[in-house]
Write a protein that holds these residues in place. Structure first.
Motif, short mmCIF file in Angstrom:
data_model
loop_
_atom_site.label_atom_id
_atom_site.label_comp_id
_atom_site.label_asym_id
_atom_site.label_seq_id
_atom_site.Cartn_x
_atom_site.Cartn_y
_atom_site.Cartn_z
N THR A 1 0.36 -6.26 5.39
CA THR A 1 -1.05 -6.00 5.20
C THR A 1 -1.03 -4.63 5.43
O THR A 1 -0.14 -3.98 4.34
CB THR A 1 -1.80 -5.88 6.60
N THR A 2 -2.01 -4.16 4.37
CA THR A 2 -2.79 -2.43 4.21
C THR A 2 -3.43 -2.53 5.06
O THR A 2 -5.13 -2.61 5.67
CB THR A 2 -2.98 -2.39 2.87
N ASP A 3 -2.90 -0.86 5.64
CA ASP A 3 -3.97 -0.63 6.63
C ASP A 3 -5.16 0.31 6.03
O ASP A 3 -4.89 0.43 4.26
CB ASP A 3 -3.41 0.47 7.73
N ARG A 4 -5.95 1.41 6.82
CA ARG A 4 -7.19 1.63 6.43
C ARG A 4 -6.72 3.28 5.26
O ARG A 4 -7.24 3.63 4.53
CB ARG A 4 -8.01 2.69 8.08
N LYS A 5 -5.14 3.61 5.45
CA LYS A 5 -4.79 5.05 5.02
C LYS A 5 -3.89 4.76 4.25
O LYS A 5 -3.50 5.28 2.46
CB LYS A 5 -3.71 5.69 5.97
N GLY A 6 -3.88 3.38 3.41
CA GLY A 6 -3.25 2.60 1.52
C GLY A 6 -2.26 2.85 1.86
O GLY A 6 -1.47 2.51 0.95
N CYS A 7 -1.80 1.78 3.36
CA CYS A 7 -0.32 2.42 3.83
C CYS A 7 0.43 0.31 3.56
O CYS A 7 -0.33 -0.30 4.24
CB CYS A 7 0.12 2.99 4.80
N ARG A 8 1.01 0.19 3.31
CA ARG A 8 1.40 -1.66 3.57
C ARG A 8 2.72 -1.48 3.96
O ARG A 8 3.80 -1.30 3.29
CB ARG A 8 1.69 -2.07 1.75
N SER A 9 2.35 -2.70 4.67
CA SER A 9 3.83 -3.01 5.17
C SER A 9 3.48 -4.34 4.77
O SER A 9 3.29 -5.12 4.52
CB SER A 9 2.74 -2.98 7.11
N TYR A 10 5.55 -3.54 4.56
CA TYR A 10 6.34 -5.30 3.52
C TYR A 10 6.88 -5.87 5.39
O TYR A 10 8.54 -4.89 6.02
CB TYR A 10 7.43 -4.79 3.29
N HIS A 11 8.01 -6.70 5.54
CA HIS A 11 8.21 -7.67 6.41
C HIS A 11 9.36 -8.28 6.21
O HIS A 11 8.82 -9.57 5.09
CB HIS A 11 7.15 -7.99 7.74
N SER A 12 10.83 -7.86 6.56
CA SER A 12 11.20 -8.95 6.40
C SER A 12 11.41 -10.27 6.95
O SER A 12 10.80 -10.71 8.31
CB SER A 12 12.89 -8.14 6.57
N ASN A 13 12.36 -11.64 6.81
CA ASN A 13 12.15 -12.49 7.21
C ASN A 13 13.03 -12.18 8.39
O ASN A 13 14.39 -12.59 7.96
CB ASN A 13 12.08 -13.73 6.32
N PRO A 14 12.76 -12.79 9.53
CA PRO A 14 14.00 -12.22 10.73
C PRO A 14 15.29 -13.38 10.70
O PRO A 14 16.00 -13.31 11.10
CB PRO A 14 13.18 -11.90 12.11
N GLU A 15 14.74 -15.06 10.35
CA GLU A 15 15.58 -15.67 10.10
C GLU A 15 16.74 -15.35 9.09
O GLU A 15 18.60 -15.26 9.08
CB GLU A 15 15.20 -17.36 9.64
#
Length: 60
Positions: free
Chosen positions: A4-18
């Motif tokens: 996702t991208t928050d209001r401040k313009g920061c994108r979040s990247y999540h790894s695959n836990p598996e």
């Protein structure tokens, strides 16, 4: 994987836990209980890296 991208313009990247749970370097990468690495990167971060180099003049 992009999340996702928050209001401040920061994108979040999540790894695959598996995938991460099988990695031998997991304990060096994250201490997360769900075995997932989260990286937050501003959408203009690449420009922040380049901009300090622009505009500087070579003292001749």
């Amino acid at each position: 994987m992009y999340s996702t991208t928050d209001r401040k313009g920061c994108r979040s990247y999540h790894s695959n836990p598996e995938t991460c749970s099988a990695c031998p370097l997991l304990e060096h990468c994250t201490r997360s209980k769900n075995r997932q690495k989260v990286i937050t990167w501003h959408v203009r971060e690449d420009r922040k890296i380049v901009c300090p180099l622009q505009g500087k003049r070579n003292p001749g």
